[in-house]
Design a protein around this motif. Structure first.
Motif, PDB file in Angstrom:
ATOM      1  N   ASP A 138       0.815  -1.219   0.000  1.00 28.14           N
ATOM      2  CA  ASP A 138       0.000   0.000   0.000  1.00 28.14           C
ATOM      3  C   ASP A 138       0.849   1.270   0.000  1.00 28.14           C
ATOM      4  OD1 ASP A 138       0.953  -0.399   2.553  1.00 28.14           O
ATOM      5  OD2 ASP A 138      -0.994  -0.293   3.540  1.00 28.14           O
ATOM      6  N   ASN A 139       2.156   1.112  -0.216  1.00 27.14           N
ATOM      7  CA  ASN A 139       3.073   2.246  -0.410  1.00 27.14           C
ATOM      8  C   ASN A 139       2.958   3.296   0.699  1.00 27.14           C
ATOM      9  OD1 ASN A 139       4.237   1.270  -2.818  1.00 27.14           O
ATOM     10  ND2 ASN A 139       2.582   2.111  -4.051  1.00 27.14           N
ATOM     11  N   ASP A 140       2.800   2.820   1.950  1.00 26.36           N
ATOM     12  CA  ASP A 140       2.664   3.763   3.055  1.00 26.36           C
ATOM     13  C   ASP A 140       3.928   3.861   3.895  1.00 26.36           C
ATOM     14  OD1 ASP A 140       2.607   1.307   4.317  1.00 26.36           O
ATOM     15  OD2 ASP A 140       0.843   1.746   5.548  1.00 26.36           O
ATOM     16  N   ASN A 192       2.686  -0.466  -8.169  1.00 25.66           N
ATOM     17  CA  ASN A 192       2.026  -1.191  -7.084  1.00 25.66           C
ATOM     18  C   ASN A 192       2.425  -2.659  -7.121  1.00 25.66           C
ATOM     19  OD1 ASN A 192       0.353   1.168  -6.389  1.00 25.66           O
ATOM     20  ND2 ASN A 192      -0.691   0.707  -8.323  1.00 25.66           N
ATOM     21  N   GLY A 220      -4.104  -0.589  -6.738  1.00 22.60           N
ATOM     22  CA  GLY A 220      -3.546   0.685  -6.343  1.00 22.60           C
ATOM     23  C   GLY A 220      -4.474   1.543  -5.515  1.00 22.60           C
ATOM     24  N   PRO A 221      -4.123   2.831  -5.377  1.00 24.07           N
ATOM     25  CA  PRO A 221      -4.898   3.726  -4.518  1.00 24.07           C
ATOM     26  C   PRO A 221      -6.278   3.987  -5.113  1.00 24.07           C
ATOM     27  CG  PRO A 221      -3.229   4.950  -5.761  1.00 24.07           C
ATOM     28  CD  PRO A 221      -2.975   3.499  -6.016  1.00 24.07           C
ATOM     29  N   PRO A 222      -7.243   4.352  -4.259  1.00 25.90           N
ATOM     30  CA  PRO A 222      -7.047   4.650  -2.832  1.00 25.90           C
ATOM     31  C   PRO A 222      -7.164   3.438  -1.921  1.00 25.90           C
ATOM     32  CG  PRO A 222      -9.280   5.203  -3.461  1.00 25.90           C
ATOM     33  CD  PRO A 222      -8.597   4.744  -4.721  1.00 25.90           C
ATOM     34  N   ASN A 223      -7.711   2.322  -2.429  1.00 21.42           N
ATOM     35  CA  ASN A 223      -8.036   1.193  -1.556  1.00 21.42           C
ATOM     36  C   ASN A 223      -6.989   0.093  -1.544  1.00 21.42           C
ATOM     37  OD1 ASN A 223     -10.573   2.374  -0.903  1.00 21.42           O
ATOM     38  ND2 ASN A 223     -11.418   1.586  -2.834  1.00 21.42           N
ATOM     39  N   TYR A 224      -6.152   0.058  -2.558  1.00 19.96           N
ATOM     40  CA  TYR A 224      -5.162  -1.007  -2.682  1.00 19.96           C
ATOM     41  C   TYR A 224      -5.799  -2.384  -2.553  1.00 19.96           C
ATOM     42  CZ  TYR A 224      -1.525   2.532  -2.660  1.00 19.96           C
ATOM     43  OH  TYR A 224      -0.744   3.603  -2.986  1.00 19.96           O
ATOM     44  N   SER A 225      -6.885  -2.565  -3.284  1.00 19.87           N
ATOM     45  CA  SER A 225      -7.518  -3.875  -3.363  1.00 19.87           C
ATOM     46  C   SER A 225      -6.889  -4.652  -4.514  1.00 19.87           C
ATOM     47  CB  SER A 225      -9.023  -3.732  -3.572  1.00 19.87           C
ATOM     48  OG  SER A 225      -9.292  -2.981  -4.749  1.00 19.87           O
TER      49      SER A 225
END
Length: 641
Positions: A138-140, A192, A220-225
């Motif tokens: 999730d690239n956080d 991602n 990918g964003p916003p949910n990274y599902s």
């Protein structure tokens, strides 16, 4: 801690990279010495093995929980990985289904049972397995874990609050996603991390309910599902798959997939290896590689490890063979030659030892500037430890604690857990087989550790290629390390590029090629330290759309690396005397691009790779310098002839 000094972009993701690497019309003898990763010197320094360089100590301190906890049951095939899960700068250890050891510094660990990592994992009464891959999906900024096994789950790292098991969406299927192991990799270069789960038909309980492999695309964003990919050769059909590894083996800018396909039943067959067609077709489709020898040799294949063992800049392959039904099979080493062709290396113990092999670990254990190899052998056979002689050959070492015991060694992970500059080794296996070996290298060789992080690319930097040039023993040597989410057996080593520097006191150049095509460069980096190199952006805004500059600046518009010419933008907030020059890494003046009084505003400049006498300069890293009556600034770029 030193961060990125400069960042250089190749205009498109992969096609330009493809032509800059060694292609069929190149050969190792004709490649000239350069100061950048994209054209590499084949410089091997031959030397006799140093008996003092492979000095390992088995850690036996009973207060260390890694030692005190012992191994797992004999019927388990569990993975392991060194990872800095808490972001405090030292390596922690994950192994088995759910066991996490937090590094307290000075080689001390505490077992963590309060994080939620591994909740929901299953171990049947009989045969069981588990594999792990760490990556920041999730690239956080913190690494997340996917653990495969009889139930497979994604565990999101939530920092101080621990890990959250993801049970929703396609990725949260648990037993529906069971598998032998897993691997993160960004196969479509969208920044991602995607995930592959490898499922060997008939091996994962319940064995009468085999599954195909699973491939999950990170949306990918916003949910990274995640979206499950259900078409293509990777996920259709059943086979005795073992471990899958992602690697851009042909350096065309996209990740290919290599799956060991050991039948483990007394037969052999070609492994399932797949070429990514993203660069060729613009779409991340896969086709099976049928080229000899890597696509045709019959194996009882376990793990494909892609490494540059001969320091010529391209990736070679080492494949472990289990061969339990044969009392062992030789492992295979394939040297990559120009044109993405491969030659099997034979006639050495590293290729001729017939063992029941699983993990292979490639690290520069003696810090002399080339990759050595550890092989974990199952069924109570002595492990293999092979020292790279620097001339394409290896010497088998049997004089270390690592090879003193005949145990069932299955997985392994390497990393400098005590921060002393040499790479330590954890081997995992059944009770009494697990062991932590501290590297007590006494050679005096120097080292450098490079951590990378993506901004356009995935945050972990999986798929990044890290190249380092240093003068070792009087010769210019380029080394390469690729960041991986699976390069052992059911796990991986620390996602840090470790380089031995031998007698070098400085790395002349470090070049990181990110999956996006972004190139980050550092020069003249002192030895014996850890640095972080990040991925950056460069402006390519047209001059007429740029607001009036507020400070004097040079902006590299690219391309870089370049062959014919590269464009530079000069910004001046007011009319003043200015000088723009090009210098080599020693600081010598190469070319004057502009000098005199310059009007305020922005203007374009160009450098064509020639000096002030209109002679072609050598390939390498150069510095653009701007000096005005009130300020001075610089920018790096790379020229490739």
């Amino acid at each position: 801690m030193q961060t990125r000094l400069s960042s250089l972009r190749i205009g498109s993701i992969a096609p330009r990279l493809h032509v800059l690497w060694a292609r069929p019309n190149w050969n190792r003898d004709s490649i000239s010495t350069v100061g950048v990763c994209l054209v590499l010197t084949f410089a091997l320094t031959s030397f006799a093995p140093d008996a003092d360089a492979f000095t390992f100590s088995k850690v036996t301190d009973p207060t260390n929980p890694i030692v005190a906890d012992g191994g797992h049951a004999a019927s388990r095939y569990y993975g392991c990985a060194w990872v800095d899960f808490d972001g405090d700068g030292d390596l922690d250890l994950f192994l088995d289904l759910d066991t996490l050891y937090e590094n307290q510094g000075s080689g001390n660990f505490v077992r963590r049972e309060d994080t939620g990592l591994g909740d929901g994992q299953i171990a049947s009464a009989g045969f069981s397995m588990s594999g792990v891959s760490w990556g920041d999906y999730d690239n956080d900024g913190d690494p997340d874990a996917f653990i495969a096994g009889e139930a497979s789950y994604l565990y999101r790292n939530d920092g101080l609050s621990g890990f959250t098991r993801i049970t929703s969406g396609a990725i949260g299927g648990g037993t529906d996603n069971r598998g032998w192991t897993c691997a993160w990799g960004d196969y479509d270069n969208d920044g991602n991390l995607d995930l592959v789960i490898i499922h060997p038909a008939g091996f994962v309980p319940p064995s009468n309910m085999p599954l195909e492999n699973k491939l999950f695309h990170n949306d990918g964003p916003p949910n990274y599902s995640f979206t499950e990919i259900t078409t293509g050769p990777i996920v259709t059909g059943l086979d005795s798959y073992t471990v899958g590894t992602w690697s851009d083996h042909d350096d065309d800018g996209d990740l290919d997939l290599f799956i060991g396909s050991g039948p483990a039943n007394g037969t052999t067959q070609p492994d399932n290896v797949y070429r990514n067609l993203l660069t060729e077709n613009g779409t991340a489709d896969f086709e099976r590689i049928l080229d000899a020898p890597i696509g045709t040799d019959e194996q009882d294949g376990q793990v494909w490890n892609w490494i540059d063992y001969d320091n010529d800049g391209d990736l070679d392959a080492y494949v472990t063979n289990w061969g339990g039904s044969f009392s062992g099979l030789p492992n295979r080493l394939y040297r990559q030659d120009p044109g993405v062709t491969f030659t099997e290396v034979t006639g050495q113990e590293i290729t001729d030892d017939a063992r029941i092999s699983l993990a292979s670990i490639w690290e520069d254990f003696d810090n002399d500037g080339d990759l050595d190899c550890y092989v974990g052998n199952d069924a109570g056979q002595q492990d293999g430890l092979y020292e790279n002689n620097g001339d394409g050959t290896f010497t088998k070492r049997t004089d270390t604690p690592i090879t003193a015991e005949a145990r069932a060694r299955r997985s392994a992970t390497a990393g400098d857990y005590d921060g002393d500059g040499d790479v330590d080794l954890l081997v995992n296996g059944p009770t009494l087989s697990r062991a932590l070996y501290r590297n007590d290298d006494t050679s005096g060789n120097r080292w450098l550790d490079v951590s990378v992080f993506g901004t356009v690319s995935n945050r972990t930097g999986i798929g990044a290629k890290v190249h380092l040039k240093a003068t070792i023993g009087g010769s210019d040597v380029w080394q390469r390390r690729d960041i991986s989410g699976q390069n052992s057996f059911n796990g991986h080593s620390a996602q840090i590029a470790h380089f031995g520097l031998g007698d070098a006191t400085v790395a002349d150049s470090i070049v990181v090629e990110f999956p996006s095509g972004e190139i980050s460069v550092e020069t003249n980096v002192a030895a014996n330290q850890r640095i972080v190199i990040g991925e950056g952006d460069l402006s390519s805004t047209p001059l007429d759309e740029i607001a009036p500059p507020t400070r004097a600046a040079l902006v590299l518009l690219g391309p870089s690396p370049f062959r014919a010419s590269t464009q530079i933008r000069l910004d001046l907030p007011r009319t003043e005397t200015a000088e723009v020059t090009v210098h080599d890494v020693q600081g010598r003046l190469i070319r004057t691009l502009l000098t005199g009084e310059v009007a305020a505003g922005s203007r374009s400049l160009e450098w064509n790779g020639k000096d002030d006498l209109n002679r072609d300069v050598s390939s390498g890293v150069y510095s653009l310098r701007l000096r005005t009556s009130s300020s001075e600034t610089s920018q790096s770029l790379v020229y490739v002839r």
